[in-house]
Structures are given as structure tokens and as C-alpha cells.
Scaffold this active site. Structure first.
Site, mmCIF file in Angstrom:
data_model
loop_
_atom_site.group_PDB
_atom_site.id
_atom_site.type_symbol
_atom_site.label_atom_id
_atom_site.label_comp_id
_atom_site.label_asym_id
_atom_site.label_seq_id
_atom_site.Cartn_x
_atom_site.Cartn_y
_atom_site.Cartn_z
ATOM 1 N N GLY A 1 -7.871 9.383 9.343
ATOM 2 C CA GLY A 1 -8.181 9.530 10.760
ATOM 3 C C GLY A 1 -9.230 10.582 11.071
ATOM 4 O O GLY A 1 -9.547 10.819 12.235
ATOM 5 N N LYS B 35 0.877 -1.160 0.000
ATOM 6 C CA LYS B 35 0.000 0.000 0.000
ATOM 7 C C LYS B 35 0.918 1.215 0.000
ATOM 8 O O LYS B 35 1.633 1.474 0.974
ATOM 9 C CB LYS B 35 -0.911 0.015 1.234
ATOM 10 N N ASN C 186 -9.059 1.943 9.352
ATOM 11 C CA ASN C 186 -8.278 1.710 10.564
ATOM 12 C C ASN C 186 -8.870 2.490 11.740
ATOM 13 O O ASN C 186 -9.517 1.922 12.608
ATOM 14 C CB ASN C 186 -6.806 2.070 10.351
#
Lengths: 66, 262
Positions: B165, B104, B214
């Protein structure tokens, strides 16, 4: 022998090859990648890759991350 | 019947994925929580970072003691790299530490937004693809850049939904839609920005091939429960995409017949 290991000075006990260094550090060679003076050393070459004074060694593994 | 995760399988470079949810391993409380959340997510593709071994604390546990590489596909990334050279170095180390050619690829352009440096990303994609890597670049949501990445050898394109995030969801679904319509031949995987289950469902309803999450899971108050929520959302979104949603209309359309009314 004095080398740079992951950014710090390290005095080897008896290791003269990459394989011996990893054994000395109790690191499983199958789970890491290793650079010797900025060049990746393939696992098949760990036994024959000789260390010398002043070498710069980086050992990395996988950690948690996105 | 399409079950949302197997029929019309996601296959990249000959590797077949059971789940259309990919998950990261950062920000968890400990490895035990990481392991449980990943199990709950149903994912079989797990991203990891490449970092220095802690030389002087050999007793500390290793991520791979919890995430078995025989069970999960391990996807090293180049997060934290701000130059082509660094990204290449981390990608090559990741390949050597792991067992596959998948990477990635991140080439970050700015600390505050963590937006990709697309010029560097293109260059690194081209170099790594030539070296035999299966390059999955983390990109912005620009359809032109997405096509350029494919031309450079990318095996998939991973546009962001929103900054990494941030949990802001899919900020520009129309760009994602254009990427899906114009960039052919590789999977399109939304990477970054998914904050909750509905965000993942939106990405999948648009027709994305997978979603990578994530922080949306690891940062939840109950990460293991959120992992399960994301699993269901990805399946629901995929189902809805395949089922074909109704057209939006401004006014009502009665669900019951007039015939037979008194």
C-alpha cells in the site's frame, strides 16, 4: 439450540445439521467454508454434520482484499 | 510474436495465465467499480480475502456476484495473519471456500511495515506445500529467503517492491535482479509497492514473470483508468525485457552517420 456463530450467540430455529443451519441462514453452501469447533467441515459432510448445544461455528466467504 | 501476455506463457502448477498482471480486490468504492477495474486490467488472476460471512445482512451483495469464478482464477490469501497457525487456518478455509489449491501466503511480522515474518512464512510454506497447496508466498526481497521458500515447496516467490500500500515502487531493483538470476524454476512475481504504471514497467523490465497490484489501482483517483494503465505498463515492460534494452553509457553515441556529411 444455542450455538456460537461467527463470534456471536445464535439460537437456531430448527436446524440440527450444518446443511440445515446454512439453509436457515439463507447462505449458499457452495460459496463458503465452515468450521465446527475449529475443524473444517467438508461440503460433502454438511448434510451429516450434526450440531449440538454450545457448538462453535464459523462461516467464512471471500471478500475484497489484496 | 510475443504479445507480452501470451507467448512465453506464465504457467504455474499447470494453470496458464492470460495476463502477467494480477490484481487485488480490496479498497474499491463498491463491487461495480471492482468489476470494471478488473476488466480494464485484463487480469485473469484475482486475489481475495477470507472473512466471516455477514450472518445478519444476507441482502448485501457478494463479491463473487461480480467476479465470476468461471472467468477469473480466484486466489485466496492469508492477509492479516501474524502467526503460522492463523495463516494455515485461513489457507485451509480459503481452499474449502474456493475451487483450487492456490493460496497467496502471507505471514505478517509487523503492523506498521506489514513486512513478512520470513521464519513463519517458511514454516507455513513447508506445511501447506505438503498438504498439496500451490503456495505463492509474499516475501521480502531477500534472495536467500526466496531460495529457501522454493526449497520449502513454494510454486512461485512474490517479493515485495516496497511495503504493501506504500506506492513507493521497486525500492531495490538490484535485489529483485539477484532473485531473478539465482532463484530458478519458479516464477518471480513482484507483490506490493507498485504505485503507478512506471513501477510496474520497471518490475517487468527486470524480468519478473508477473506483477500483483491492489492499492496502486484501487487507490488511484480513477481506478478504472489506472487499471488500464497498469495493463499497458506490464505489457510494455515485458516487451522491453524480451526485446533487450541497450546498455547504459555515460556519454552520447550519435544516432546519425558521419558519412555523407557536407
Amino acid at each position: 439450540m444455542k450455538i456460537r456463530l461467527n463470534g456471536d450467540d445464535y439460537i437456531t430455529k430448527a436446524a440440527s445439521t450444518v446443511s440445515e443451519l446454512l439453509a436457515e441462514l439463507d447462505i449458499n453452501p457452495l460459496r463458503v467454508a465452515l468450521e465446527l469447533n475449529m475443524a473444517i467441515v467438508k461440503k460433502a459432510q454438511y448434510d451429516s454434520a450434526a450440531l449440538k448445544d454450545g457448538d462453535n461455528v464459523e462461516v467464512v466467504n471471500f471478500v475484497g482484499g489484496g | 510474436m510475443e504479445d507480452g501476455v501470451s507467448n512465453g506463457k506464465l504457467i504455474i502448477a499447470g494453470v496458464e495465465f492470460k495476463s502477467r498482471l494480477w490484481v487485488g480486490t480490496g479498497k474499491y468504492k463498491d463491487f461495480e467499480e471492482t468489476k470494471k477495474a478488473i476488466e480494464a486490467s485484463g487480469s485473469d488472476m484475482v486475489t481475495v480475502a477470507v472473512r466471516r460471512v455477514n450472518i445478519f445482512d444476507r441482502k448485501s451483495p457478494n463479491l463473487l456476484d461480480y467476479i465470476d469464478p468461471k472467468v477469473y482464477k480466484i486466489l485466496p490469501h492469508t492477509a492479516g495473519c501474524y502467526s503460522v497457525e492463523d495463516a494455515l487456518r485461513y489457507a485451509r478455509l480459503g481452499r474449502e471456500a474456493g475451487i483450487s489449491d492456490f493460496v497467496k501466503l502471507e505471514v505478517i511480522g509487523d503492523e506498521k511495515t506489514l513486512f513478512p515474518d520470513v521464519c513463519g512464512l517458511l514454516k507455513a510454506t513447508e506445511i501447506l506445500a505438503k498438504e498439496g497447496f500451490i503456495v505463492l508466498p509474499y516475501s521480502n526481497d531477500d534472495p536467500i529467503v526466496a531460495q529457501r521458500l522454493v526449497n520449502a515447496g513454494a510454486a512461485a516467490v512474490m517479493p515485495l517492491g516496497a511495503p504493501i500500500g506504500s506506492g513507493l515502487g521497486i525500492r531495490n531493483p538490484y535485489n529483485i535482479k539477484i532473485i531473478l538470476e539465482t532463484v530458478k524454476g519458479v516464477p518471480i512475481i513482484v507483490d506490493a509497492g507498485v504505485g503507478t504504471a512506471s513501477d510496474a514497467a520497471v518490475a517487468m523490465e527486470l524480468g519478473c514473470d508477473a506483477v500483483l497490484i491492489n492499492t496502486g489501482i484501487a487507490g488511484a483517483t480513477q481506478p478504472i483508468m489506472m487499471a488500464a494503465a497498469m495493463k499497458h505498463a506490464v505489457i510494455a515492460g515485458r516487451f522491453a525485457y524480451k526485446a533487450g534494452r541497450i546498455a547504459r553509457r555515460l556519454y552520447a553515441a550519435a544516432s546519425s552517420p558521419f558519412d555523407g556529411m557536407l
